[in-house]
Scaffold this active site. Sequence first.
Site, PDB file in Angstrom:
ATOM      1  N   HIS A 232     -34.474 -23.820  12.597  1.00 30.13           N
ATOM      2  CA  HIS A 232     -34.749 -23.556  14.008  1.00 30.13           C
ATOM      3  C   HIS A 232     -36.026 -24.297  14.373  1.00 30.13           C
ATOM      4  O   HIS A 232     -36.984 -24.330  13.588  1.00 30.13           O
ATOM      5  CB  HIS A 232     -34.913 -22.045  14.213  1.00 30.13           C
ATOM      6  CG  HIS A 232     -35.140 -21.623  15.635  1.00 30.13           C
ATOM      7  ND1 HIS A 232     -36.353 -21.798  16.280  1.00 30.13           N
ATOM      8  CD2 HIS A 232     -34.325 -21.020  16.534  1.00 30.13           C
ATOM      9  CE1 HIS A 232     -36.258 -21.320  17.504  1.00 30.13           C
ATOM     10  NE2 HIS A 232     -35.044 -20.851  17.687  1.00 30.13           N
ATOM     11  N   ARG A 275     -31.642 -25.559  17.942  1.00 31.44           N
ATOM     12  CA  ARG A 275     -30.786 -25.488  16.755  1.00 31.44           C
ATOM     13  C   ARG A 275     -29.545 -26.341  16.989  1.00 31.44           C
ATOM     14  O   ARG A 275     -29.214 -26.677  18.121  1.00 31.44           O
ATOM     15  CB  ARG A 275     -30.361 -24.038  16.478  1.00 31.44           C
ATOM     16  CG  ARG A 275     -31.453 -23.117  15.986  1.00 31.44           C
ATOM     17  CD  ARG A 275     -30.910 -21.719  15.739  1.00 31.44           C
ATOM     18  NE  ARG A 275     -30.657 -20.989  16.978  1.00 31.44           N
ATOM     19  CZ  ARG A 275     -29.918 -19.888  17.070  1.00 31.44           C
ATOM     20  NH1 ARG A 275     -29.310 -19.411  15.995  1.00 31.44           N
ATOM     21  NH2 ARG A 275     -29.761 -19.275  18.214  1.00 31.44           N
ATOM     22  N   LYS A 278     -26.721 -25.862  20.040  1.00 30.71           N
ATOM     23  CA  LYS A 278     -27.292 -24.976  21.052  1.00 30.71           C
ATOM     24  C   LYS A 278     -27.643 -25.778  22.299  1.00 30.71           C
ATOM     25  O   LYS A 278     -27.593 -27.006  22.312  1.00 30.71           O
ATOM     26  CB  LYS A 278     -28.538 -24.263  20.494  1.00 30.71           C
ATOM     27  CG  LYS A 278     -28.231 -23.308  19.357  1.00 30.71           C
ATOM     28  CD  LYS A 278     -27.361 -22.146  19.811  1.00 30.71           C
ATOM     29  CE  LYS A 278     -27.105 -21.169  18.688  1.00 30.71           C
ATOM     30  NZ  LYS A 278     -26.263 -20.023  19.123  1.00 30.71           N
ATOM     31  N   ASP A 281     -33.418 -26.683  26.173  1.00 32.00           N
ATOM     32  CA  ASP A 281     -34.349 -25.676  26.696  1.00 32.00           C
ATOM     33  C   ASP A 281     -35.715 -26.350  26.824  1.00 32.00           C
ATOM     34  O   ASP A 281     -36.200 -26.982  25.888  1.00 32.00           O
ATOM     35  CB  ASP A 281     -34.437 -24.483  25.741  1.00 32.00           C
ATOM     36  CG  ASP A 281     -35.272 -23.322  26.285  1.00 32.00           C
ATOM     37  OD1 ASP A 281     -36.216 -23.575  27.067  1.00 32.00           O
ATOM     38  OD2 ASP A 281     -35.001 -22.169  25.917  1.00 32.00           O
ATOM     39  N   CYS A 283     -38.706 -25.260  26.718  1.00 29.27           N
ATOM     40  CA  CYS A 283     -39.789 -24.865  25.809  1.00 29.27           C
ATOM     41  C   CYS A 283     -39.779 -25.684  24.527  1.00 29.27           C
ATOM     42  O   CYS A 283     -40.816 -25.864  23.883  1.00 29.27           O
ATOM     43  CB  CYS A 283     -39.720 -23.375  25.490  1.00 29.27           C
ATOM     44  SG  CYS A 283     -38.392 -22.873  24.369  1.00 29.27           S
ATOM     45  N   TYR A 284     -38.593 -26.227  24.169  1.00 28.87           N
ATOM     46  CA  TYR A 284     -38.519 -27.030  22.953  1.00 28.87           C
ATOM     47  C   TYR A 284     -39.146 -28.414  23.126  1.00 28.87           C
ATOM     48  O   TYR A 284     -39.258 -29.172  22.161  1.00 28.87           O
ATOM     49  CB  TYR A 284     -37.076 -27.139  22.469  1.00 28.87           C
ATOM     50  CG  TYR A 284     -36.546 -25.818  21.973  1.00 28.87           C
ATOM     51  CD1 TYR A 284     -37.167 -25.159  20.914  1.00 28.87           C
ATOM     52  CD2 TYR A 284     -35.461 -25.202  22.596  1.00 28.87           C
ATOM     53  CE1 TYR A 284     -36.712 -23.921  20.485  1.00 28.87           C
ATOM     54  CE2 TYR A 284     -35.002 -23.969  22.170  1.00 28.87           C
ATOM     55  CZ  TYR A 284     -35.629 -23.327  21.118  1.00 28.87           C
ATOM     56  OH  TYR A 284     -35.184 -22.108  20.690  1.00 28.87           O
ATOM     57  N   ASP A 335     -36.705 -23.130  31.656  1.00 30.68           N
ATOM     58  CA  ASP A 335     -35.819 -23.548  30.572  1.00 30.68           C
ATOM     59  C   ASP A 335     -34.922 -24.702  31.020  1.00 30.68           C
ATOM     60  O   ASP A 335     -34.901 -25.788  30.440  1.00 30.68           O
ATOM     61  CB  ASP A 335     -35.026 -22.299  30.166  1.00 30.68           C
ATOM     62  CG  ASP A 335     -33.827 -22.545  29.278  1.00 30.68           C
ATOM     63  OD1 ASP A 335     -33.388 -23.702  29.134  1.00 30.68           O
ATOM     64  OD2 ASP A 335     -33.291 -21.573  28.722  1.00 30.68           O
ATOM     65  N   ASP A 342     -41.161 -18.996  34.264  1.00 34.66           N
ATOM     66  CA  ASP A 342     -41.982 -17.954  33.668  1.00 34.66           C
ATOM     67  C   ASP A 342     -43.200 -18.614  33.037  1.00 34.66           C
ATOM     68  O   ASP A 342     -43.284 -19.837  32.934  1.00 34.66           O
ATOM     69  CB  ASP A 342     -41.195 -17.107  32.655  1.00 34.66           C
ATOM     70  CG  ASP A 342     -40.615 -17.925  31.519  1.00 34.66           C
ATOM     71  OD1 ASP A 342     -41.394 -18.563  30.786  1.00 34.66           O
ATOM     72  OD2 ASP A 342     -39.374 -17.939  31.344  1.00 34.66           O
ATOM     73  N   HIS A 345     -42.521 -20.587  29.530  1.00 34.85           N
ATOM     74  CA  HIS A 345     -41.944 -21.923  29.680  1.00 34.85           C
ATOM     75  C   HIS A 345     -42.903 -22.875  30.394  1.00 34.85           C
ATOM     76  O   HIS A 345     -42.943 -24.068  30.090  1.00 34.85           O
ATOM     77  CB  HIS A 345     -40.604 -21.851  30.421  1.00 34.85           C
ATOM     78  CG  HIS A 345     -39.471 -21.421  29.555  1.00 34.85           C
ATOM     79  ND1 HIS A 345     -39.113 -20.102  29.388  1.00 34.85           N
ATOM     80  CD2 HIS A 345     -38.631 -22.145  28.750  1.00 34.85           C
ATOM     81  CE1 HIS A 345     -38.093 -20.021  28.555  1.00 34.85           C
ATOM     82  NE2 HIS A 345     -37.788 -21.243  28.142  1.00 34.85           N
TER      83      HIS A 345
END
Length: 436
Positions: A232, A275, A278, A281, A283-284, A335, A342, A345
């Site tokens: 992850h 991952r 998936k 997003d 945040c990644y 995201d 938020d 993020h």
Amino acid sequence: MGVLNREEDLLAYGYKDDGLVTDSSEVQVETEESIRRVFFPYTQESPMPLPIASIELRKLRHVKYVLGALDNLASHWTALDASKPWLCYWILHALDLLGYRIPERIAVRAISTMRHIQSPTGGFGGGPGQEAHLATTYAAVNTLAIIGTKEAYDVIDREKLLEFLLSVKQKDGSFTMTVGGEVDVRGSYCAMSAATITNIVTKELTVNAAEFIARCQTYEGGIGGLPGVEAHAGYTFCGLAALELLGRTDILNLDTFTKWSSSRQMSLEGGFQGRTNKLVDGCYAFWTGGIFPILGKMLETAGHDSDALDFVYDRDGLQEYLLTACQSKTGGLRDKPSKSVDYYHTCYCLSGLSLSQHQMSFRHELRDIAPGGLSALLWSENHDKRRVIGSPSNVLETTHPVLNIRMDKVRKAFSHFYGKAAEDVMEEVDIEIIRS
């Protein structure tokens, strides 16, 4: 590179389900469609494409959104009542990256909050009277480092902090998140980061720590939270960053690690997933994107050219995703287009955006003068490789690729906790920057 300037239809880069439709593939296609709509005005598919140079990071709106959290949080944020240090860190780090000078009244309030949640047994809890936890300890130490005053630094009881870190250290090299709590790789990073910043790293704290993280590397190449579980990006960054602080990134399988990391960038979206199989997003942008500066150092150490990182991930594509798909028109980042903004993020989208703009390099030639934690000072920006998509005003402040605090705040904290030893290293780094 980038994704917006492609001559082909973006669908050519979309998900291929090989004729086997699943719930996951349907959600992936829906996500791609929502992002294509955001991308469309800037692509060759549009009858009158907008110039990519016109894309703007809405800094003032993001500052206003983040500042709003300091006076009045919406009721649903009560779910994070045990995560006060995290809220402080996300908010203050976002403001820092945006170049907003944190007002003294806010700094005073944050210092008071951190003082009241420090545990008498060392470390920091999520709120007053709560047990110390490695995650909230990491966030609290980072918060105080961002404030960057002697009053903030002096809140930290370093002797008690070390006692807490040692109390959660396990014989196999892992850390429990709290006394009697769960073990995972997050603990390794949170402990090593807090200890490195405050200059309390000991042999007892580091013994077997690298070996535990190495056992968490999976057959895919990434790092899982525990040995034997799925890789992850969040755990991979935490494991890698902890190894960097330990000086032991050599313990990983570099080939599979590189392949897994580069495979997390989505071909149509330009952003990262966390991952295999998936969704993208925002945040990644940090949790995955933050891997690459350290990976670049590893590749250089292995004998690869310093330009090797240019072929491992697409910085332009990541910035285009963040700037077009993750920004809200009213402020804050998210995201993906279908999600709400938020503070979490906002913090990590901006952190990833900063790292993609400023290519951070490690000063290998100075390694001998910076033992242990001092090696964290050997990171500096390669100005020749700065890359800012959209308006030139989109450039953010630089963040440390391992500690994720603004670079100047890291230097200031190390000057306080390490004294002349840190100042000597910083002087040599500055001399090398001028020479190059």
